[in-house]
Each structure stands twice: as structure tokens, then as C-alpha cells.
Design a protein around this motif. Structure first.
Motif, PDB file in Angstrom:
ATOM      1  N   UNK A  21       0.908  -1.241   0.214  1.00 43.37           N
ATOM      2  CA  UNK A  21       0.061  -0.158  -0.092  1.00 43.37           C
ATOM      3  C   UNK A  21       0.941   1.380   0.023  1.00 43.37           C
ATOM      4  N   UNK A  22       2.109   1.299   0.623  1.00 44.22           N
ATOM      5  CA  UNK A  22       2.960   2.255   0.720  1.00 44.22           C
ATOM      6  C   UNK A  22       3.535   2.541  -0.456  1.00 44.22           C
ATOM      7  N   UNK A  23       4.103   1.460  -1.362  1.00 45.41           N
ATOM      8  CA  UNK A  23       4.391   1.646  -2.350  1.00 45.41           C
ATOM      9  C   UNK A  23       3.522   2.227  -3.519  1.00 45.41           C
ATOM     10  N   UNK A  24       2.283   1.842  -3.423  1.00 43.52           N
ATOM     11  CA  UNK A  24       1.122   2.183  -4.308  1.00 43.52           C
ATOM     12  C   UNK A  24       1.108   3.632  -4.492  1.00 43.52           C
ATOM     13  N   UNK A  25       1.366   4.225  -3.211  1.00 40.65           N
ATOM     14  CA  UNK A  25       1.016   5.594  -3.224  1.00 40.65           C
ATOM     15  C   UNK A  25       2.146   6.301  -3.858  1.00 40.65           C
ATOM     16  N   UNK A  26       3.013   5.740  -4.184  1.00 36.20           N
ATOM     17  CA  UNK A  26       4.478   6.435  -4.965  1.00 36.20           C
ATOM     18  C   UNK A  26       4.967   7.644  -4.630  1.00 36.20           C
ATOM     19  N   UNK A  27       5.385   7.921  -3.294  1.00 36.58           N
ATOM     20  CA  UNK A  27       5.833   8.961  -2.520  1.00 36.58           C
ATOM     21  C   UNK A  27       6.954   8.562  -1.753  1.00 36.58           C
TER      22      UNK A  27
END
Length: 78
Positions: A21-27
Motif C-alpha cells: 500500500x505504501x509503494x502504491x502511493x508512489x511517494x
């Protein structure tokens, strides 16, 4: 841009889902699994004109499975 490190403690069995989920946010620029008190550690760059607390709350801290976080602000690179 200001480098900030955030450590995440996840609910049991949720570390991989939280990481995805963190990687999906791309930040985040880097994301690691860690040993010890926290399960994950992320490095991200926050624009100088952004409020760090608001930015993190709006962009990351609403992910299901995060139990606790520890944010480390940086001030100077040596």
C-alpha cells in the motif's frame, strides 16, 4: 526537498500488505523491512513548503494495518 524517515509498526501478518500500500502511493524513495521494534522504514522527500505532519497524515498514515509510526526529521547531511 526535505528528507524524512518514517518507521512503521504493522498489525501481525499485515507487513507485506502495508508495504504494498505504501509503494502504491508512489511517494517514498526507499522502503525497507527492518528488525526490532518497527517492521518497515521508509525514506521520503517532502517539499520544503509542506507541513510534514499534515503531509504524512494525508498521504500515508491512513493505510490499514499501521499500528504505530515514528517519524525522524532530518536537518543536515554530512
Amino acid at each position: 526537498m526535505r528528507p524524512v524517515f518514517v518507521q512503521f509498526r504493522c498489525s501481525p501478518g499485515r507487513t507485506y500488505a502495508v508495504a504494498d500500500a505504501i509503494y502504491e502511493r508512489e511517494i517514498v524513495s526507499e522502503l525497507y523491512s527492518t528488525s526490532g521494534e518497527y517492521d518497515l522504514m521508509a525514506k521520503l522527500y517532502i517539499p520544503e513548503d509542506e507541513d510534514v505532519g499534515r503531509f504524512l497524515n494525508e498521504k500515508l498514515f491512513d493505510i490499514d494495518g499501521i499500528v504505530r509510526t515514528l517519524t525522524t526529521m532530518t536537518f543536515r547531511a554530512f
